[in-house]
Each structure stands twice: as structure tokens, then as C-alpha cells.
Design a protein around this motif. Sequence first.
Motif, PDB file in Angstrom:
ATOM      1  N   PHE A 120       0.831  -1.200   0.000  1.00  0.00           N
ATOM      2  CA  PHE A 120       0.000   0.000   0.000  1.00  0.00           C
ATOM      3  C   PHE A 120       0.873   1.261   0.000  1.00  0.00           C
ATOM      4  N   LEU A 121       1.962   1.227   0.755  1.00  0.00           N
ATOM      5  CA  LEU A 121       2.872   2.368   0.761  1.00  0.00           C
ATOM      6  C   LEU A 121       3.479   2.581  -0.621  1.00  0.00           C
ATOM      7  N   ARG A 122       3.893   1.490  -1.270  1.00  0.00           N
ATOM      8  CA  ARG A 122       4.499   1.603  -2.610  1.00  0.00           C
ATOM      9  C   ARG A 122       3.514   2.172  -3.621  1.00  0.00           C
ATOM     10  N   GLN A 123       2.274   1.743  -3.532  1.00  0.00           N
ATOM     11  CA  GLN A 123       1.272   2.214  -4.487  1.00  0.00           C
ATOM     12  C   GLN A 123       1.138   3.736  -4.463  1.00  0.00           C
ATOM     13  N   LEU A 124       1.474   4.335  -3.326  1.00  0.00           N
ATOM     14  CA  LEU A 124       1.342   5.779  -3.172  1.00  0.00           C
ATOM     15  C   LEU A 124       2.701   6.476  -3.135  1.00  0.00           C
ATOM     16  N   GLY A 125       3.734   5.768  -3.610  1.00  0.00           N
ATOM     17  CA  GLY A 125       5.043   6.388  -3.756  1.00  0.00           C
ATOM     18  C   GLY A 125       6.000   6.218  -2.593  1.00  0.00           C
ATOM     19  N   GLY A 126       5.615   5.461  -1.557  1.00  0.00           N
ATOM     20  CA  GLY A 126       6.452   5.359  -0.374  1.00  0.00           C
ATOM     21  C   GLY A 126       7.389   4.173  -0.380  1.00  0.00           C
ATOM     22  N   HIS A 127       8.277   4.116  -1.356  1.00  0.00           N
ATOM     23  CA  HIS A 127       9.178   2.964  -1.477  1.00  0.00           C
ATOM     24  C   HIS A 127      10.153   2.868  -0.301  1.00  0.00           C
ATOM     25  N   ARG A 128      10.661   3.993   0.152  1.00  0.00           N
ATOM     26  CA  ARG A 128      11.607   3.954   1.279  1.00  0.00           C
ATOM     27  C   ARG A 128      10.912   3.487   2.558  1.00  0.00           C
ATOM     28  N   LEU A 129       9.719   3.984   2.796  1.00  0.00           N
ATOM     29  CA  LEU A 129       8.965   3.538   3.953  1.00  0.00           C
ATOM     30  C   LEU A 129       8.616   2.060   3.858  1.00  0.00           C
ATOM     31  N   ALA A 130       8.292   1.621   2.664  1.00  0.00           N
ATOM     32  CA  ALA A 130       7.884   0.227   2.468  1.00  0.00           C
ATOM     33  C   ALA A 130       9.008  -0.741   2.792  1.00  0.00           C
ATOM     34  N   ARG A 131      10.262  -0.313   2.604  1.00  0.00           N
ATOM     35  CA  ARG A 131      11.393  -1.222   2.850  1.00  0.00           C
ATOM     36  C   ARG A 131      11.391  -1.775   4.270  1.00  0.00           C
ATOM     37  N   GLY A 132      11.067  -0.924   5.238  1.00  0.00           N
ATOM     38  CA  GLY A 132      11.052  -1.384   6.621  1.00  0.00           C
ATOM     39  C   GLY A 132      10.001  -2.457   6.856  1.00  0.00           C
ATOM     40  N   TRP A 133       8.823  -2.264   6.269  1.00  0.00           N
ATOM     41  CA  TRP A 133       7.751  -3.241   6.420  1.00  0.00           C
ATOM     42  C   TRP A 133       8.113  -4.551   5.716  1.00  0.00           C
ATOM     43  N   ASP A 134       8.673  -4.446   4.513  1.00  0.00           N
ATOM     44  CA  ASP A 134       9.052  -5.658   3.789  1.00  0.00           C
ATOM     45  C   ASP A 134      10.203  -6.385   4.477  1.00  0.00           C
ATOM     46  N   GLY A 135      11.124  -5.624   5.059  1.00  0.00           N
ATOM     47  CA  GLY A 135      12.216  -6.246   5.784  1.00  0.00           C
ATOM     48  C   GLY A 135      11.720  -7.033   6.982  1.00  0.00           C
ATOM     49  N   ARG A 136      10.764  -6.472   7.714  1.00  0.00           N
ATOM     50  CA  ARG A 136      10.178  -7.189   8.843  1.00  0.00           C
ATOM     51  C   ARG A 136       9.393  -8.396   8.362  1.00  0.00           C
ATOM     52  N   ALA A 137       8.728  -8.247   7.195  1.00  0.00           N
ATOM     53  CA  ALA A 137       7.998  -9.383   6.631  1.00  0.00           C
ATOM     54  C   ALA A 137       8.947 -10.529   6.311  1.00  0.00           C
ATOM     55  N   LEU A 138      10.107 -10.205   5.750  1.00  0.00           N
ATOM     56  CA  LEU A 138      11.084 -11.242   5.420  1.00  0.00           C
ATOM     57  C   LEU A 138      11.598 -11.922   6.689  1.00  0.00           C
ATOM     58  N   ALA A 139      11.813 -11.153   7.746  1.00  0.00           N
ATOM     59  CA  ALA A 139      12.315 -11.723   8.996  1.00  0.00           C
ATOM     60  C   ALA A 139      11.328 -12.713   9.612  1.00  0.00           C
ATOM     61  N   LEU A 140      10.036 -12.504   9.375  1.00  0.00           N
ATOM     62  CA  LEU A 140       9.016 -13.381   9.952  1.00  0.00           C
ATOM     63  C   LEU A 140       8.633 -14.546   9.049  1.00  0.00           C
TER      64      LEU A 140
END
Length: 265
Positions: free
Chosen positions: A72-92
Amino acid sequence: MATTTLTAAAFGGDPGRWPLPAAHTPEQLWLRAVAAGGQGRYSSARVDLAAMRRLQPSGARASLALSTAASFLRQLGGHRLARGWDGRALALAPAPGEAMVDALVGLAADALGIGRLAAAARLLGLAADVLGDTDAPAPRLAIRQAWVSAELAMAGGQGESALNHARRGVELAEAALPELRRHRVKSDVVLAAALCSAGSPGRSREVADAALADTQTYGLVPLRWALACLLFDIGSATLTSPQVSAIRDECAAAITRRGGQWCRG
């Protein structure tokens, strides 16, 4: 009954259904959030994802919730913010599996969005390896990988490669019908962009115009906004520039009303 309806809205042939039935389990909450996000109803989607994480704070479902929030963040241009969420997703994410592929493809899209093309390519390669080790992978995983691969090729000025990946996404989504209707429409969005990148603006207009009509049929406001942005730049074969501009602005306003928060980078 609720799970069936939510599945049809999230990954089936009824992506425009609203209102959606109430969700109670982590699976239902994820499906409801995915469906709402596809319609640009970000506030509703965020509430469901937060409830999902409270019910299941670890494991594959928690990882998918984080990956979805990142998208959802990426869809609205927030690629840098999205990295943190995706990184946590990968860790889990358990390995291998659907959640890990989603996280890796999301991280690749994040890297691409901030210009880190080599990192994006490496992450896509890792996603492909995990996908190959996953038993009975969901078709949507390969489709997502095709989208980001096409976007990476476009960013690198490789028009023909972008077309190949985009057409692969279309083929996979077409084969999945009547399921994954939203993915079929988005595959045409990616194809239209790839055609433009490859120097075929006329064909790009045709694909984009047809997909724009589909976004209206299925209530896919974020994709409608993206197509209107593309058509504003390259011109529509069926609509005037003021008409395209009006669609773009109406979609942006609807996304904002529904809780979308525009970002840069």
C-alpha cells in the motif's frame, strides 16, 4: 461463507465488491485488507491488517500482513517507507513459502523505486529461487515476479526484455481466470507501460484504454489512477486530454478520501 466472499474479492473474480463481510480470523482479515486495498480503501485495509497482526503476531500470516502494508505504501510512492515493512515481513517469513516470496519481491520493488537496480535484480533472483523450492506456489506469486521484472527492465532501458516479462504476466493471469481478475487488469497496466518503453505508443494506448475500462468495471481505483497518469502522458485513443485528466484527479481524490497518504520516495 464470509471466507468464500472475501476470497472472491481479494483473489477471485469479484474485486469490486463493497461492502465486504466482516472478518474474524487472520485469513479473513488478510483477504479483506487485500480486497479493500485494491479498491483504494486504505483506511479499512490498515485497520484489518493491524487486527490481523494482533491475532497472529508471528509466522507466515504476520509476514503477509506486513508485505501487504508495504504494498500500500508503494502504491502511493512510499518505497523507502515500504522497505522497513518488507524487511520485517522477510524476517518473519518461514522458508520456503508464499510469505517469503512476497517479502522478497516487495523488497525488490522497493529497491527499484529508489533507483537501486542491481539490488532489485538480486532480490528478484532470490525470490525466483524460493519460488522454485515452494510446493504448489500460488499463481499470483509468479505474476508479481513478472511485474517487477518488467518494471526493472523498463528502468534499465531494456524495452524488449520488459515486454517479455510483461507478456508473461499477462499469460499467467489470463490462465488463472476467472480467478485473479485484479491481477489480470494490473498485468495489462504493466504491459501498457512496457509497450511504451519499447517504443510502441500506439499499442500502449490501446492496451491502456481497454484496461482503463476494466478498472471502472471492477472498481480498481489505484490502477485506474495509474492508467490515467500514463494516458495523460502518451494520449488516449478514445478520450480527450481533459477527460483523462479528470479521471486522474477524481481517482486521486477518492484515494485520499479513503485514507491514502501520498508519499515521495
